[in-house]
Write a protein that holds these residues in place. Sequence first.
Motif, short mmCIF file in Angstrom:
data_model
loop_
_atom_site.label_atom_id
_atom_site.label_comp_id
_atom_site.label_asym_id
_atom_site.label_seq_id
_atom_site.Cartn_x
_atom_site.Cartn_y
_atom_site.Cartn_z
N VAL A 1 0.85 -1.24 0.10
CA VAL A 1 -0.10 -0.04 0.00
C VAL A 1 1.02 1.24 0.07
O VAL A 1 0.57 2.10 -0.69
N ALA A 2 1.94 1.29 0.69
CA ALA A 2 2.84 2.29 0.89
C ALA A 2 3.42 2.73 -0.52
O ALA A 2 3.48 3.93 -1.04
N ILE A 3 3.84 1.44 -1.24
CA ILE A 3 4.53 1.71 -2.55
C ILE A 3 3.40 2.25 -3.41
O ILE A 3 3.78 3.09 -4.27
N SER A 4 2.31 1.60 -3.49
CA SER A 4 1.31 1.91 -4.69
C SER A 4 0.61 3.37 -4.43
O SER A 4 0.19 3.99 -5.40
N ARG A 5 0.36 3.76 -3.18
CA ARG A 5 -0.25 5.00 -2.95
C ARG A 5 0.69 6.18 -2.61
O ARG A 5 0.02 7.38 -2.49
N THR A 6 1.81 6.08 -2.49
CA THR A 6 2.76 7.14 -2.09
C THR A 6 4.00 7.21 -3.08
O THR A 6 5.05 7.45 -2.62
N GLN A 7 3.87 6.84 -4.01
CA GLN A 7 4.89 6.83 -4.96
C GLN A 7 5.65 8.29 -4.93
O GLN A 7 5.11 9.12 -5.50
N MET A 8 7.07 7.85 -4.58
CA MET A 8 7.91 9.20 -4.57
C MET A 8 9.14 9.00 -5.45
O MET A 8 10.16 9.45 -5.15
N PHE A 9 8.96 8.26 -6.50
CA PHE A 9 9.99 8.02 -7.52
C PHE A 9 9.26 7.99 -8.82
O PHE A 9 8.31 7.92 -8.95
N ALA A 10 10.44 7.88 -9.82
CA ALA A 10 10.08 8.40 -10.88
C ALA A 10 8.95 7.03 -11.66
O ALA A 10 9.34 5.86 -11.11
N PRO A 11 8.17 7.31 -12.45
CA PRO A 11 7.26 6.16 -12.98
C PRO A 11 8.08 4.98 -13.76
O PRO A 11 9.36 5.46 -14.24
N ARG A 12 8.05 3.87 -13.61
CA ARG A 12 8.74 2.74 -14.11
C ARG A 12 7.81 1.52 -14.61
O ARG A 12 6.85 1.33 -13.87
N HIS A 13 8.50 0.75 -15.24
CA HIS A 13 8.00 -0.58 -15.69
C HIS A 13 9.03 -1.81 -15.27
O HIS A 13 10.29 -1.41 -15.30
N MET A 14 8.30 -2.80 -14.53
CA MET A 14 9.46 -3.70 -14.03
C MET A 14 9.10 -4.97 -14.91
O MET A 14 7.90 -5.21 -15.30
N LEU A 15 10.14 -5.85 -15.26
CA LEU A 15 9.87 -7.08 -15.86
C LEU A 15 10.72 -8.11 -15.21
O LEU A 15 12.09 -8.23 -15.24
N HIS A 16 10.16 -9.10 -14.81
CA HIS A 16 10.76 -10.28 -13.97
C HIS A 16 10.93 -11.38 -15.04
O HIS A 16 10.01 -11.46 -15.74
N LEU A 17 12.13 -11.80 -15.28
CA LEU A 17 12.48 -13.00 -15.84
C LEU A 17 12.99 -14.06 -15.03
O LEU A 17 14.02 -13.99 -14.16
N LEU A 18 12.36 -15.45 -14.99
CA LEU A 18 12.73 -16.59 -14.31
C LEU A 18 13.18 -17.55 -14.94
O LEU A 18 12.36 -17.85 -16.22
N SER A 19 14.21 -18.58 -14.55
CA SER A 19 14.58 -19.69 -15.25
C SER A 19 15.17 -20.74 -14.09
O SER A 19 15.17 -20.28 -13.04
N ASN A 20 15.53 -21.69 -14.66
CA ASN A 20 15.99 -22.74 -13.94
C ASN A 20 15.35 -23.05 -12.59
O ASN A 20 15.88 -23.53 -11.67
N THR A 21 13.94 -23.21 -12.64
CA THR A 21 13.19 -23.81 -11.37
C THR A 21 13.57 -25.22 -11.19
O THR A 21 13.45 -26.03 -12.02
N ARG A 22 13.89 -25.53 -9.91
CA ARG A 22 14.23 -26.75 -9.30
C ARG A 22 13.37 -27.24 -8.12
O ARG A 22 13.38 -26.31 -7.31
N VAL A 23 12.55 -28.16 -8.25
CA VAL A 23 11.88 -28.46 -7.06
C VAL A 23 12.59 -29.50 -6.46
O VAL A 23 13.19 -30.53 -7.00
N THR A 24 13.05 -29.51 -5.22
CA THR A 24 14.09 -30.21 -4.56
C THR A 24 13.48 -31.06 -3.49
O THR A 24 14.12 -32.13 -2.96
N ARG A 25 12.40 -30.71 -3.01
CA ARG A 25 11.69 -31.52 -1.73
C ARG A 25 10.25 -31.29 -1.80
O ARG A 25 9.80 -30.34 -2.05
N GLU A 26 9.53 -32.34 -1.35
CA GLU A 26 8.08 -32.03 -0.91
C GLU A 26 7.99 -33.02 0.45
O GLU A 26 8.35 -34.24 0.65
N ALA A 27 7.56 -32.27 1.47
CA ALA A 27 7.37 -32.96 2.72
C ALA A 27 6.16 -33.62 2.97
O ALA A 27 5.27 -33.41 2.09
N ASP A 28 6.20 -34.35 3.92
CA ASP A 28 4.63 -35.15 4.20
C ASP A 28 3.69 -34.29 4.49
O ASP A 28 2.56 -34.69 4.12
N ASP A 29 3.99 -33.05 4.92
CA ASP A 29 2.73 -32.13 5.37
C ASP A 29 2.47 -31.33 3.80
O ASP A 29 1.51 -30.40 3.84
N GLY A 30 3.03 -31.62 2.62
CA GLY A 30 2.60 -31.25 1.43
C GLY A 30 3.75 -29.72 1.06
O GLY A 30 3.46 -29.14 0.09
#
Length: 172
Positions: free
Chosen positions: A83-112
């Motif tokens: 809320v603080a970021i979205s309603r009190t922007q005190m910085f220049a307007p910008r666009h963000m772009l996330h790029l994700l890769s190399n996803t690895r699932v390493t464990r699944e516990a008994d509780d899920g």
Amino acid sequence: MSRPLSYPERQIDPARAIALKLEVEEFNADYCAALDGGEIERWPEFFTEDALYRVTARENAERGLPVGLVYAEGRNMMHDRAVAISRTQMFAPRHMLHLLSNTRVTREADDGEITATASFLLLQTLVEGPSTLHLAGAFYDRYARVDGALKLRERQVVYDTAILANDLVYPV
């Protein structure tokens, strides 16, 4: 992170890991779409009520130091930040772009609970400027199922970037 950083060894059947990887990748695609689309106030919805979110330098993570550049414990802290970021922007307007890769699932516990890692790049384009690499690193995540849907129980964002922009305010 109270323990030194390392990529965990896979402790799950490879076929099950592939199925969970697809689910985690879909989750991350939705997470990134919300942030990249400017829907910052939706960000806390991706976490459990008692989740932990931390952004920390690789150097601190490798030494097991808990110091983080950004730290939020619980969805309420994340909501306040969003809320603080979205309603009190005190910085220049910008666009963000996330790029994700190399996803690895390493464990699944008994509780899920699912443990996974992914590499990321975060690009930033100022409305009146060039696109730049804002941050690079890895996610160290723990997921829980809430009403059948994945939610982040913990997201440790460990960045490799040595020199940070002084405007790192958006969630990664």
